[in-house]
Write a protein that holds these residues in place. Structure first.
Motif, PDB file in Angstrom:
ATOM      1  N   GLY A  20     -10.392  11.762  -7.089  1.00 51.55           N
ATOM      2  CA  GLY A  20      -9.404  11.019  -6.308  1.00 51.55           C
ATOM      3  C   GLY A  20      -9.963   9.731  -5.740  1.00 51.55           C
ATOM      4  N   ARG A  21     -11.175   9.780  -5.209  1.00 52.66           N
ATOM      5  CA  ARG A  21     -11.793   8.569  -4.636  1.00 52.66           C
ATOM      6  C   ARG A  21     -11.948   7.472  -5.681  1.00 52.66           C
ATOM      7  NH1 ARG A  21     -11.381   7.926   0.492  1.00 52.66           N
ATOM      8  NH2 ARG A  21     -13.255   6.659   0.652  1.00 52.66           N
ATOM      9  N   ALA A  22     -12.215   7.875  -6.902  1.00 49.10           N
ATOM     10  CA  ALA A  22     -12.444   6.891  -7.973  1.00 49.10           C
ATOM     11  C   ALA A  22     -11.208   6.063  -8.270  1.00 49.10           C
ATOM     12  CB  ALA A  22     -12.909   7.616  -9.237  1.00 49.10           C
TER      13      ALA A  22
ATOM     14  N   PRO B 162      -5.206  20.001  -7.354  1.00 46.79           N
ATOM     15  CA  PRO B 162      -4.516  18.715  -7.166  1.00 46.79           C
ATOM     16  C   PRO B 162      -4.476  18.243  -5.715  1.00 46.79           C
ATOM     17  CG  PRO B 162      -3.293  20.070  -8.708  1.00 46.79           C
ATOM     18  CD  PRO B 162      -4.342  20.957  -8.096  1.00 46.79           C
ATOM     19  N   MET B 163      -4.546  19.167  -4.759  1.00 50.14           N
ATOM     20  CA  MET B 163      -4.567  18.756  -3.360  1.00 50.14           C
ATOM     21  C   MET B 163      -5.842  17.974  -3.039  1.00 50.14           C
ATOM     22  SD  MET B 163      -4.635  20.977   0.168  1.00 50.14           S
ATOM     23  CE  MET B 163      -6.435  21.013   0.188  1.00 50.14           C
ATOM     24  N   PHE B 164      -6.975  18.445  -3.556  1.00 55.32           N
ATOM     25  CA  PHE B 164      -8.243  17.769  -3.279  1.00 55.32           C
ATOM     26  C   PHE B 164      -8.308  16.400  -3.968  1.00 55.32           C
ATOM     27  CE2 PHE B 164      -9.251  22.138  -2.186  1.00 55.32           C
ATOM     28  CZ  PHE B 164      -9.993  21.969  -1.023  1.00 55.32           C
ATOM     29  N   ILE B 165      -7.706  16.293  -5.143  1.00 57.48           N
ATOM     30  CA  ILE B 165      -7.660  14.999  -5.827  1.00 57.48           C
ATOM     31  C   ILE B 165      -6.805  14.019  -5.034  1.00 57.48           C
ATOM     32  CG2 ILE B 165      -6.919  13.808  -7.924  1.00 57.48           C
ATOM     33  CD1 ILE B 165      -7.595  16.399  -9.467  1.00 57.48           C
ATOM     34  N   ALA B 166      -5.630  14.476  -4.593  1.00 57.76           N
ATOM     35  CA  ALA B 166      -4.761  13.615  -3.783  1.00 57.76           C
ATOM     36  C   ALA B 166      -5.437  13.228  -2.470  1.00 57.76           C
ATOM     37  CB  ALA B 166      -3.435  14.322  -3.522  1.00 57.76           C
TER      38      ALA B 166
ATOM     39  N   MET C 168     -14.909  21.628  -5.439  1.00 57.13           N
ATOM     40  CA  MET C 168     -13.882  20.842  -4.747  1.00 57.13           C
ATOM     41  C   MET C 168     -14.386  19.448  -4.372  1.00 57.13           C
ATOM     42  SD  MET C 168     -11.276  22.730  -4.989  1.00 57.13           S
ATOM     43  CE  MET C 168     -11.896  23.674  -6.398  1.00 57.13           C
ATOM     44  N   GLU C 169     -15.690  19.329  -4.134  1.00 56.28           N
ATOM     45  CA  GLU C 169     -16.253  17.992  -3.877  1.00 56.28           C
ATOM     46  C   GLU C 169     -16.040  17.076  -5.075  1.00 56.28           C
ATOM     47  OE1 GLU C 169     -19.252  20.815  -1.768  1.00 56.28           O
ATOM     48  OE2 GLU C 169     -17.801  20.894  -3.423  1.00 56.28           O
TER      49      GLU C 169
ATOM     50  N   MET D 241       0.849  -1.199   0.000  1.00 57.66           N
ATOM     51  CA  MET D 241       0.000   0.000   0.000  1.00 57.66           C
ATOM     52  C   MET D 241       0.878   1.239   0.000  1.00 57.66           C
ATOM     53  SD  MET D 241      -3.194   1.172   0.279  1.00 57.66           S
ATOM     54  CE  MET D 241      -4.178  -0.091   1.067  1.00 57.66           C
ATOM     55  N   ILE D 242       0.612   2.141  -0.910  1.00 53.00           N
ATOM     56  CA  ILE D 242       1.393   3.375  -0.980  1.00 53.00           C
ATOM     57  C   ILE D 242       0.429   4.559  -0.863  1.00 53.00           C
ATOM     58  CG2 ILE D 242       1.321   3.679  -3.506  1.00 53.00           C
ATOM     59  CD1 ILE D 242       4.366   4.291  -3.302  1.00 53.00           C
ATOM     60  N   PRO D 243       0.779   5.594  -0.092  1.00 56.54           N
ATOM     61  CA  PRO D 243      -0.140   6.733   0.072  1.00 56.54           C
ATOM     62  C   PRO D 243      -0.163   7.606  -1.171  1.00 56.54           C
ATOM     63  CG  PRO D 243       1.932   7.205   1.156  1.00 56.54           C
ATOM     64  CD  PRO D 243       2.037   5.775   0.655  1.00 56.54           C
ATOM     65  N   SER D 244      -1.155   8.475  -1.249  1.00 60.27           N
ATOM     66  CA  SER D 244      -1.131   9.550  -2.246  1.00 60.27           C
ATOM     67  C   SER D 244      -0.482  10.763  -1.584  1.00 60.27           C
ATOM     68  CB  SER D 244      -2.538   9.890  -2.726  1.00 60.27           C
ATOM     69  OG  SER D 244      -3.341  10.315  -1.642  1.00 60.27           O
TER      70      SER D 244
END
Length: 254
Positions: free
Chosen positions: A144-146, A222-226, A137-138, A1-4
């Motif tokens: 990102g969740r996808a 990009p912060m919200f995607i990560a 932003m949602e 497992m690797i973080p974003s």
């Protein structure tokens, strides 16, 4: 497992600078050894999420002007990955998010300047992805969740942007950090570490100096995607520093 992770890519000169942030990025690259990198860059905007799909070596995009000549000779000969790009597109589609491929775009400095420092040998395949700064932003978070499962396959998702990115306030000769920039970042850090997503989604109305720090949202997207892609229960600030008065260097692990 690797973080974003979310990284601030700063100015193009980052690749030839020597400071605490460049040292941090070099060290971070030694700690995170993914089999591929997916990077959402603030310097590629499109209405539909667009994914670089190629196995060849990327061309370089020098999307800046007026900087030292040496920057225009920087090479980062990373290869793409059609396999990872296809996996990414499938994940997005399975979650109702439209996307498309681009088979010829080069790497822009939102991608290559941080990767140059983290993985200087350019041996890790890279898939570059666009952002749409006009989405709420949602919706960025949902992108990102996808693709959250990429971390389970040791594919590192990077959001490359900036938390304080107002070029009108940058002073290239300053060594003093402006208090308002730190105040905005500290608010952001607290909300991120507390997973206070609803407040973060509305940061422009709730954060101090938000519109001054982020006059246009492509660099914070990009912060919200990560964040959405993260696998950690509690996000973590890995680095915080500043250059040129207001330019923020922050890294979050999600």
């Amino acid at each position: 497992m690797i973080p974003s992770i979310f990284l601030c890519h700063g100015g193009p000169t980052l690749v030839v600078e020597k400071n605490e942030y460049t040292d941090f990025l070099k060290d971070l690259g030694k700690k995170l050894t993914p089999k591929a990198v997916v990077i959402f860059t603030a310097h590629w905007e499109s209405e539909i999420t667009t994914i670089s799909s190629m196995d060849d070596t990327y061309d370089m995009i020098y999307d800046f002007s007026g900087f030292p000549k040496e920057l225009y000779s920087i090479k980062y000969p990373a290869k793409g990955s059609v396999e990872v790009a296809s996996k990414l597109k499938s994940m997005l589609g399975n979650n109702g998010i439209e996307s498309k491929f681009n088979e010829n775009r080069g790497l822009d400095h939102g991608a290559w300047d941080v990767l140059y420092l983290m993985y200087p040998n350019a041996t890790i395949p890279v898939v570059q992805v666009s952002v749409n700064p006009y989405l709420a932003m949602e919706k960025q978070y949902e992108i990102g969740r996808a693709i959250k499962e990429l971390g389970e396959e040791d594919i590192l998702v990077i959001g490359s942007g900036s938390t304080v990115h107002n070029l009108a306030t940058v002073d290239w000769n300053s060594t003093k950090v402006e208090e308002w920039a730190v105040e905005f970042d500290n608010w952001l850090i607290e909300k991120v570490e507390n997973n206070d997503k609803e407040v973060l989604f509305n940061y422009r109305e709730t954060a101090p100096y938000a519109k001054r720090a982020i006059p246009r949202e492509e660099h914070i997207v990009p912060m919200f995607i990560a964040m959405g892609c993260g696998n950690k229960d509690k996000p973590k600030l890995l680095h915080q520093s500043y250059v040129y008065g207001t330019l923020s260097y922050i890294c979050f692990e999600f």
